[in-house]
Each structure stands twice: as structure tokens, then as C-alpha cells.
Design a protein around this motif. Structure first.
Motif, short mmCIF file in Angstrom:
data_model
loop_
_atom_site.label_atom_id
_atom_site.label_comp_id
_atom_site.label_asym_id
_atom_site.label_seq_id
_atom_site.Cartn_x
_atom_site.Cartn_y
_atom_site.Cartn_z
N VAL A 1 5.77 -14.65 100.81
CA VAL A 1 5.98 -13.32 101.47
C VAL A 1 5.21 -12.26 100.68
N ASN A 2 5.43 -12.26 99.42
CA ASN A 2 4.78 -11.07 98.67
C ASN A 2 3.55 -11.46 97.86
N ALA A 3 3.07 -12.81 98.06
CA ALA A 3 1.77 -13.48 97.52
C ALA A 3 0.50 -12.31 97.67
N VAL A 4 0.41 -11.82 98.79
CA VAL A 4 -0.83 -10.95 99.04
C VAL A 4 -0.65 -9.70 98.63
N SER A 5 0.60 -8.89 98.60
CA SER A 5 0.66 -7.60 98.07
C SER A 5 0.74 -8.04 96.48
N LEU A 6 1.01 -8.84 95.98
CA LEU A 6 1.10 -9.09 94.29
C LEU A 6 -0.49 -9.36 93.90
N ASN A 7 -1.16 -9.84 94.95
CA ASN A 7 -2.85 -9.95 94.36
C ASN A 7 -3.54 -8.70 94.04
N GLN A 8 -3.00 -7.59 94.28
CA GLN A 8 -3.80 -6.45 93.72
C GLN A 8 -3.56 -6.36 92.20
N TYR A 9 -2.62 -6.93 91.70
CA TYR A 9 -2.31 -6.81 90.34
C TYR A 9 -2.98 -8.10 89.48
N TRP A 10 -3.38 -8.18 88.26
CA TRP A 10 -3.91 -9.19 87.54
C TRP A 10 -3.06 -9.71 86.22
N PHE A 11 -3.01 -10.98 86.10
CA PHE A 11 -2.15 -11.65 84.91
C PHE A 11 -3.09 -12.75 84.52
N LEU A 12 -3.56 -12.67 83.10
CA LEU A 12 -4.23 -13.63 82.58
C LEU A 12 -5.54 -13.85 83.44
N HIS A 13 -6.15 -12.89 83.96
CA HIS A 13 -7.50 -13.12 84.54
C HIS A 13 -7.23 -13.82 86.04
N PHE A 14 -6.04 -13.87 86.51
CA PHE A 14 -5.89 -14.19 87.82
C PHE A 14 -4.93 -13.31 88.82
N PRO A 15 -5.19 -13.48 89.90
CA PRO A 15 -4.33 -12.42 90.69
C PRO A 15 -2.75 -12.88 90.78
N LEU A 16 -1.90 -12.03 90.47
CA LEU A 16 -0.59 -12.09 90.15
C LEU A 16 -0.15 -13.19 91.05
N GLY A 17 -0.34 -12.78 92.59
CA GLY A 17 0.31 -13.55 93.82
C GLY A 17 -0.19 -15.08 93.52
N PHE A 18 -1.36 -15.25 93.37
CA PHE A 18 -1.73 -16.77 93.14
C PHE A 18 -1.04 -17.17 91.78
N TYR A 19 -1.30 -16.75 90.71
CA TYR A 19 -0.49 -17.24 89.66
C TYR A 19 1.12 -17.38 89.63
N LEU A 20 1.63 -16.41 90.59
CA LEU A 20 3.01 -16.67 90.72
C LEU A 20 3.18 -17.94 91.58
N LEU A 21 2.56 -18.18 92.55
CA LEU A 21 2.63 -19.52 93.23
C LEU A 21 2.31 -20.60 92.55
N ALA A 22 1.01 -20.43 91.69
CA ALA A 22 0.63 -21.68 90.95
C ALA A 22 1.56 -22.16 89.88
N GLN A 23 2.12 -21.06 89.08
CA GLN A 23 2.69 -21.48 88.01
C GLN A 23 4.32 -20.81 87.97
N GLY A 24 4.55 -19.74 88.40
CA GLY A 24 5.94 -19.23 88.30
C GLY A 24 6.86 -19.71 89.18
N VAL A 25 6.53 -20.19 90.15
CA VAL A 25 7.51 -20.76 91.11
C VAL A 25 7.91 -22.49 90.43
N VAL A 26 6.66 -22.94 90.02
CA VAL A 26 7.21 -24.35 89.24
C VAL A 26 7.76 -24.04 88.27
N ILE A 27 7.65 -23.23 87.43
CA ILE A 27 8.46 -23.02 86.22
C ILE A 27 10.00 -22.63 86.58
N PHE A 28 10.22 -21.85 87.38
CA PHE A 28 11.66 -21.33 88.22
C PHE A 28 12.42 -22.74 88.54
#
Length: 93
Positions: A40-67
Motif C-alpha cells: 500500500v505504501n510502496a508508491v509513496s515511499l518511492n520518493q525516498y532513496w536507499f542504496l540508489h534504489f527507490p525505498l518502496g521498491f527496496y522495501l518490497l524486494a528485500q525488506g519484506v523478505v527479511i521480515f
């Protein structure tokens, strides 16, 4: 002739099964809530960057899996504690 076991004969087993069911349900709900929240929040989080990736993308690609992996380890540790408590308090049937 009835083969049903009275409810009071296996109170320890019933309590153990209930605690296990509650633990499994709570773990699944937490994981589903985290996934839905991230989606739900991925699009709004994409305005921030983490390790040269949009935060929403990174959260879905790595963060949720780690969780999910951390939640799995937490579940196993808690289930072992429930099993150990039961085995210490009474015989396993």
C-alpha cells in the motif's frame, strides 16, 4: 459404548494446541499485515532513496523478505519454548 474422551482428560494437550494455534495465527497475521502495509505504501515511499534504489521498491524486494525470515525464526524459537514448557510440566501423550 462410547469412545469419546472427556474434555478434562487432556487439558494440557488442549492448552498446548491452543497456544500453538494462537502463535501460528499471530505470526501469519503479522506477516500478512507487513506485506499489505508495504504494498500500500510502496508508491509513496518511492520518493525516498536507499542504496540508489527507490525505498518502496527496496522495501518490497528485500525488506519484506527479511521480515518474513526473522518472523519464521521468532516463530520457531517461541514454539520450542511452548513445547519445552509442556514437556517439563507433564508427560507428552
Amino acid at each position: 459404548m462410547t469412545t469419546e474422551i472427556p474434555a478434562g482428560d487432556h487439558a494440557g494437550r488442549d492448552r498446548h494446541q491452543l497456544r500453538t494455534l494462537i502463535l501460528a495465527g499471530a505470526t501469519l497475521l503479522a506477516v500478512l499485515f507487513a506485506v499489505i502495509l508495504a504494498v500500500v505504501n510502496a508508491v509513496s515511499l518511492n520518493q525516498y532513496w536507499f542504496l540508489h534504489f527507490p525505498l518502496g521498491f527496496y522495501l518490497l524486494a528485500q525488506g519484506v523478505v527479511i521480515f518474513i525470515v526473522v518472523a519464521g525464526f521468532w516463530y520457531v524459537r517461541t514454539q520450542e519454548r511452548i513445547d519445552r514448557t509442556r514437556s517439563e510440566n507433564e508427560d507428552i501423550e
